[in-house]
Motif scaffolding. Structure first.
Motif, PDB file in Angstrom:
ATOM      1  N   SER A   1      67.180  44.795  94.480  1.00  0.00           N
ATOM      2  CA  SER A   1      67.276  45.081  95.896  1.00  0.00           C
ATOM      3  C   SER A   1      68.021  43.993  96.658  1.00  0.00           C
ATOM      4  O   SER A   1      68.726  44.286  97.632  1.00  0.00           O
ATOM      5  CB  SER A   1      65.871  45.241  96.497  1.00  0.00           C
ATOM      6  OG  SER A   1      65.098  44.062  96.295  1.00  0.00           O
ATOM      7  N   SER A   2      67.885  42.752  96.238  1.00  0.00           N
ATOM      8  CA  SER A   2      68.539  41.658  96.951  1.00  0.00           C
ATOM      9  C   SER A   2      70.007  41.512  96.585  1.00  0.00           C
ATOM     10  O   SER A   2      70.756  40.851  97.290  1.00  0.00           O
ATOM     11  CB  SER A   2      67.810  40.337  96.675  1.00  0.00           C
ATOM     12  OG  SER A   2      67.855  40.030  95.291  1.00  0.00           O
ATOM     13  N   GLY A   3      70.404  42.111  95.463  1.00  0.00           N
ATOM     14  CA  GLY A   3      71.790  41.995  95.023  1.00  0.00           C
ATOM     15  C   GLY A   3      72.041  40.766  94.172  1.00  0.00           C
ATOM     16  O   GLY A   3      72.976  40.758  93.376  1.00  0.00           O
ATOM     17  N   GLU A   4      71.245  39.720  94.342  1.00  0.00           N
ATOM     18  CA  GLU A   4      71.390  38.502  93.550  1.00  0.00           C
ATOM     19  C   GLU A   4      70.007  38.028  93.116  1.00  0.00           C
ATOM     20  O   GLU A   4      69.073  37.982  93.909  1.00  0.00           O
ATOM     21  CB  GLU A   4      72.086  37.396  94.348  1.00  0.00           C
ATOM     22  CG  GLU A   4      73.525  37.720  94.718  1.00  0.00           C
ATOM     23  CD  GLU A   4      74.194  36.579  95.466  1.00  0.00           C
ATOM     24  OE1 GLU A   4      73.499  35.542  95.650  1.00  0.00           O
ATOM     25  OE2 GLU A   4      75.366  36.715  95.848  1.00  0.00           O
ATOM     26  N   GLN A   5      69.901  37.669  91.866  1.00  0.00           N
ATOM     27  CA  GLN A   5      68.651  37.159  91.315  1.00  0.00           C
ATOM     28  C   GLN A   5      68.926  35.923  90.479  1.00  0.00           C
ATOM     29  O   GLN A   5      69.940  35.854  89.776  1.00  0.00           O
ATOM     30  CB  GLN A   5      67.935  38.210  90.454  1.00  0.00           C
ATOM     31  CG  GLN A   5      67.178  39.247  91.260  1.00  0.00           C
ATOM     32  CD  GLN A   5      66.264  40.098  90.378  1.00  0.00           C
ATOM     33  OE1 GLN A   5      66.332  40.017  89.149  1.00  0.00           O
ATOM     34  NE2 GLN A   5      65.437  40.907  90.989  1.00  0.00           N
ATOM     35  N   GLU A   6      67.978  34.950  90.579  1.00  0.00           N
ATOM     36  CA  GLU A   6      68.052  33.746  89.758  1.00  0.00           C
ATOM     37  C   GLU A   6      66.790  33.671  88.909  1.00  0.00           C
ATOM     38  O   GLU A   6      65.675  33.728  89.430  1.00  0.00           O
ATOM     39  CB  GLU A   6      68.181  32.494  90.629  1.00  0.00           C
ATOM     40  CG  GLU A   6      69.506  32.433  91.379  1.00  0.00           C
ATOM     41  CD  GLU A   6      69.706  31.113  92.085  1.00  0.00           C
ATOM     42  OE1 GLU A   6      68.818  30.234  91.942  1.00  0.00           O
ATOM     43  OE2 GLU A   6      70.748  30.950  92.750  1.00  0.00           O
ATOM     44  N   LEU A   7      66.993  33.548  87.600  1.00  0.00           N
ATOM     45  CA  LEU A   7      65.884  33.547  86.649  1.00  0.00           C
ATOM     46  C   LEU A   7      65.922  32.284  85.811  1.00  0.00           C
ATOM     47  O   LEU A   7      67.002  31.733  85.551  1.00  0.00           O
ATOM     48  CB  LEU A   7      65.960  34.796  85.749  1.00  0.00           C
ATOM     49  CG  LEU A   7      66.013  36.154  86.483  1.00  0.00           C
ATOM     50  CD1 LEU A   7      66.218  37.289  85.477  1.00  0.00           C
ATOM     51  CD2 LEU A   7      64.737  36.377  87.287  1.00  0.00           C
ATOM     52  N   TRP A   8      64.694  31.830  85.392  1.00  0.00           N
ATOM     53  CA  TRP A   8      64.570  30.630  84.555  1.00  0.00           C
ATOM     54  C   TRP A   8      63.784  30.970  83.280  1.00  0.00           C
ATOM     55  O   TRP A   8      62.671  30.532  83.073  1.00  0.00           O
ATOM     56  CB  TRP A   8      63.843  29.521  85.306  1.00  0.00           C
ATOM     57  CG  TRP A   8      64.680  28.851  86.365  1.00  0.00           C
ATOM     58  CD1 TRP A   8      65.405  27.716  86.228  1.00  0.00           C
ATOM     59  CD2 TRP A   8      64.869  29.285  87.705  1.00  0.00           C
ATOM     60  NE1 TRP A   8      66.036  27.390  87.404  1.00  0.00           N
ATOM     61  CE2 TRP A   8      65.726  28.345  88.341  1.00  0.00           C
ATOM     62  CE3 TRP A   8      64.412  30.386  88.455  1.00  0.00           C
ATOM     63  CZ2 TRP A   8      66.122  28.473  89.661  1.00  0.00           C
ATOM     64  CZ3 TRP A   8      64.805  30.500  89.751  1.00  0.00           C
ATOM     65  CH2 TRP A   8      65.652  29.555  90.357  1.00  0.00           C
ATOM     66  N   PRO A   9      64.382  31.754  82.389  1.00  0.00           N
ATOM     67  CA  PRO A   9      63.667  32.113  81.146  1.00  0.00           C
ATOM     68  C   PRO A   9      63.704  30.963  80.137  1.00  0.00           C
ATOM     69  O   PRO A   9      64.582  30.096  80.173  1.00  0.00           O
ATOM     70  CB  PRO A   9      64.440  33.321  80.637  1.00  0.00           C
ATOM     71  CG  PRO A   9      65.825  33.112  81.160  1.00  0.00           C
ATOM     72  CD  PRO A   9      65.680  32.432  82.488  1.00  0.00           C
ATOM     73  N   HIS A  10      62.709  30.957  79.237  1.00  0.00           N
ATOM     74  CA  HIS A  10      62.639  29.937  78.193  1.00  0.00           C
ATOM     75  C   HIS A  10      63.627  30.268  77.073  1.00  0.00           C
ATOM     76  O   HIS A  10      63.962  31.427  76.822  1.00  0.00           O
ATOM     77  CB  HIS A  10      61.227  29.857  77.614  1.00  0.00           C
ATOM     78  CG  HIS A  10      60.200  29.408  78.618  1.00  0.00           C
ATOM     79  ND1 HIS A  10      60.210  28.156  79.158  1.00  0.00           N
ATOM     80  CD2 HIS A  10      59.145  30.061  79.167  1.00  0.00           C
ATOM     81  CE1 HIS A  10      59.198  28.042  80.003  1.00  0.00           C
ATOM     82  NE2 HIS A  10      58.535  29.185  80.035  1.00  0.00           N
ATOM     83  N   LEU A  11      64.077  29.242  76.400  1.00  0.00           N
ATOM     84  CA  LEU A  11      64.946  29.429  75.249  1.00  0.00           C
ATOM     85  C   LEU A  11      64.168  30.091  74.126  1.00  0.00           C
ATOM     86  O   LEU A  11      63.060  29.689  73.803  1.00  0.00           O
ATOM     87  CB  LEU A  11      65.505  28.067  74.791  1.00  0.00           C
ATOM     88  CG  LEU A  11      66.511  28.106  73.644  1.00  0.00           C
ATOM     89  CD1 LEU A  11      67.781  28.833  74.074  1.00  0.00           C
ATOM     90  CD2 LEU A  11      66.839  26.676  73.166  1.00  0.00           C
ATOM     91  N   GLY A  12      64.755  31.115  73.548  1.00  0.00           N
ATOM     92  CA  GLY A  12      64.085  31.885  72.511  1.00  0.00           C
ATOM     93  C   GLY A  12      63.445  33.156  73.006  1.00  0.00           C
ATOM     94  O   GLY A  12      62.927  33.953  72.215  1.00  0.00           O
ATOM     95  N   SER A  13      63.448  33.363  74.320  1.00  0.00           N
ATOM     96  CA  SER A  13      62.864  34.588  74.877  1.00  0.00           C
ATOM     97  C   SER A  13      63.954  35.640  75.040  1.00  0.00           C
ATOM     98  O   SER A  13      65.155  35.389  74.860  1.00  0.00           O
ATOM     99  CB  SER A  13      62.198  34.293  76.223  1.00  0.00           C
ATOM    100  OG  SER A  13      63.149  33.810  77.171  1.00  0.00           O
TER     101      SER A  13
END
Length: 396
Positions: free
Chosen positions: A16-28
């Motif tokens: 909905s916002s058009g932009e998202q910032e994610l911080w996933p773990h390595l290996g996920s």
């Protein structure tokens, strides 16, 4: 395919916002969802880009469906991303004509969570240590604060710091004369007035009792089984306790731990119900140590002591404006046993006092004029009104 082919530009539904910032773990692994709505019927293909370059199609899933309104159509495209290496992080963009949505994947630092956990553990450890220190050192802190900032009880005309009432039994006498009195007087400089007689033998306190209690700043009662066997305690301990509360501000009751369970139930219940008006201290097996909590709690309810250099007299009476021999340190009525090693005032411990030679009459009456009595009217007796009886002329 152009905008004219579809009639109008598509509408972005997700994200909905058009932009998202994610911080996933390595290996996920995670799925990036991009959904759009079309106003008119048309065929459309959504493009996924990674850092501006086309993303691998092997991770892409795309589906269409129509709404209840036949003029609207939805497109959902899901990009599955497996973060196996640091190169898998970056900026992913879904694009359809001029409409796009971006997903920025940042590398998550695991040390951040470890630091947060360590910080929480440190805070918990500090709270535990602080609680233990408070339990162990709270009496020392309260004593330091009292000795530093509490008011001094001086100029009140009282000669003793505490009036101690005890039963003349073997255990009570030994405890009072060989433990309580020497410790408080020799170690901390308190002055105690010991009384082994019945505190309230009658329905009303005697004049002598009122005078003795009024000369003391606190009232200490050694409440033992032998003390409770006295007549006034057996008849009505409740009435006696109420009269004690009237005689002294917050009296101090010392009980023995090995006798506490044998005390009458009504006595312990009454004492517990009056905890706000009195202070109860329990003498235990380890209380004999000078550093025990018993002595600290007892000192907290006793007056604050002010120490002066040796030879300057009693600091509690230092500021008195009267030179009455009754208040001087070198008075003939001074304590004959200041060290408190015996504490028993009985004649068979000491030889009878020497007989005083009769005072010869002054042959020269003019020598009597050397006694200065001009300051009698300026003396301050207001602080010691409890042991001065002023007799007026009509009483003669």
């Amino acid at each position: 395919m152009t905008a004219a082919e579809c009639g109008t530009l598509p509408v972005l539904i997700a994200p909905s916002s058009g932009e998202q910032e994610l911080w996933p773990h390595l290996g996920s692994s995670l799925s990036l969802n991009c959904t759009l709505r079309f106003i008119d019927s048309c065929n459309a293909t959504l493009t996924w880009l990674k850092n501006g370059n086309p993303a691998p199609e092997v991770y892409r899933e795309q589906s269409f469906w129509n709404s209840l309104n036949s003029s609207e159509r939805f497109l959902t495209s899901i990009l599955n991303v497996n973060l196996t290496t640091e190169e898998d992080y970056g900026n992913f963009t879904c694009q359809l004509q001029t409409v796009n949505a971006s997903f920025t994947l940042h590398k998550s630092d695991k040390a951040g969570h470890i630091a947060a956990v360590l910080f929480a553990l440190c805070v918990l450890a500090i709270l535990v240590v602080g609680t233990i220190l408070y339990i162990k050192c709270r009496l020392n802190v309260r004593l330091w604060y009292r000795d530093k900032y509490a008011d001094l009880e001086i100029n009140d005309g009282r000669l003793f710091d505490a009036y101690v009432s005890f039963c003349p039994s073997n255990i009570d006498t030994k405890f009072t004369n060989f433990i309580l009195k020497p410790h408080l007087e020799n170690r901390y400089g308190y002055k105690l007035h010991l009384d082994e007689r019945n505190l309230l033998p009658n329905t009303e306190p005697s004049a002598e009792l009122l005078m003795n209690v009024s000369r003391c700043r606190r009232l200490i009662v050694i409440l033992s089984l032998a003390y409770l066997e006295q007549e006034w305690c057996q008849n009505s301990f409740r009435n006696g306790l109420l009269r004690l509360l009237e005689l002294s501000r917050r009296p101090i009751f010392i009980l023995f731990e090995n006798q506490y369970k044998e005390l009458p139930t009504e006595v312990t219940q009454l004492l517990n119900s009056q905890r706000g008006l009195l202070k109860m201290l329990l003498w235990k097996a380890d209380s004999v140590s000078p550093a025990s909590d018993f002595w600290k709690e007892l000192r907290l309810v006793l007056p604050r002591k002010m120490s002066l250099s040796e030879g300057r007299g009693d600091p509690q009476l230092q500021n008195q404006d009267d030179r009455d021999p009754m208040l001087t340190v070198n008075s003939e009525t001074a304590d004959p046993d200041p060290d408190g090693d015996l504490g028993v005032r009985r004649t068979f411990y000491k030889a009878p006092p020497p007989r005083m030679a009769p005072v010869r009459q002054v042959e020269n009456r003019e020598n009597a004029a050397d006694v200065d009595i001009s300051d009698l009217g300026s003396r301050n007796y207001s602080a010691r009104a409890d042991y001065y009886c002023l007799v007026t002329e009509p009483d003669l």
